[in-house]
Scaffold this motif. Structure first.
Motif, short mmCIF file in Angstrom:
data_model
loop_
_atom_site.label_atom_id
_atom_site.label_comp_id
_atom_site.label_asym_id
_atom_site.label_seq_id
_atom_site.Cartn_x
_atom_site.Cartn_y
_atom_site.Cartn_z
N TRP A 104 1.66 9.24 -11.12
CA TRP A 104 0.40 9.39 -11.85
C TRP A 104 0.15 10.82 -12.34
O TRP A 104 -0.24 11.01 -13.49
N GLU A 124 0.81 -1.22 0.00
CA GLU A 124 0.00 0.00 0.00
C GLU A 124 0.85 1.27 0.00
O GLU A 124 0.49 2.26 -0.63
N ALA A 125 1.99 1.26 0.70
CA ALA A 125 2.84 2.45 0.76
C ALA A 125 3.38 2.80 -0.62
O ALA A 125 3.41 3.97 -1.02
N ILE A 172 2.06 2.01 -3.47
CA ILE A 172 0.92 2.43 -4.30
C ILE A 172 0.61 3.91 -4.05
O ILE A 172 0.38 4.68 -4.99
N GLU A 173 0.61 4.33 -2.79
CA GLU A 173 0.33 5.72 -2.47
C GLU A 173 1.40 6.66 -3.04
O GLU A 173 1.08 7.74 -3.55
N VAL A 174 2.67 6.25 -2.98
CA VAL A 174 3.75 7.06 -3.56
C VAL A 174 3.55 7.18 -5.06
O VAL A 174 3.68 8.26 -5.64
N TRP A 175 3.22 6.08 -5.71
CA TRP A 175 3.01 6.09 -7.17
C TRP A 175 1.86 7.03 -7.53
O TRP A 175 1.97 7.83 -8.46
N LYS A 176 0.76 6.94 -6.77
CA LYS A 176 -0.39 7.81 -7.06
C LYS A 176 -0.05 9.28 -6.85
O LYS A 176 -0.53 10.13 -7.59
N ALA A 177 0.78 9.57 -5.87
CA ALA A 177 1.10 10.96 -5.56
C ALA A 177 2.17 11.55 -6.50
O ALA A 177 2.12 12.72 -6.83
#
Length: 68
Positions: free
Chosen positions: A45, A34-35, A37-42
């Protein structure tokens, strides 16, 4: 290729007719982080996302602008 358009409902009916179904996994992958994924989204993306174009009058001509 054949210039045929389908609605979402039409595609769903076609897939059901041929034996396809909606499949959703029961559990998440063990490898999911999850960590990360959050970095990638922030960070990634927003750079990859194409900015929306605003309405502006354009030319209806399909020809290219003449080069000088």
């Amino acid at each position: 290729m054949f210039h045929v358009g389908y609605t979402v409902q039409g595609v769903w009916r076609l897939l059901k007719r041929h034996g396809w179904s909606c499949q959703v996994s029961v559990r998440q992958a063990l490898e999911r982080d999850e960590a990360v994924i959050e970095v990638w989204k922030a960070e990634v993306w927003p750079r990859a996302k194409v900015p929306r174009t605003t309405w502006a009058p354009t030319s209806a001509s399909r020809t290219r602008v003449a080069s000088r």
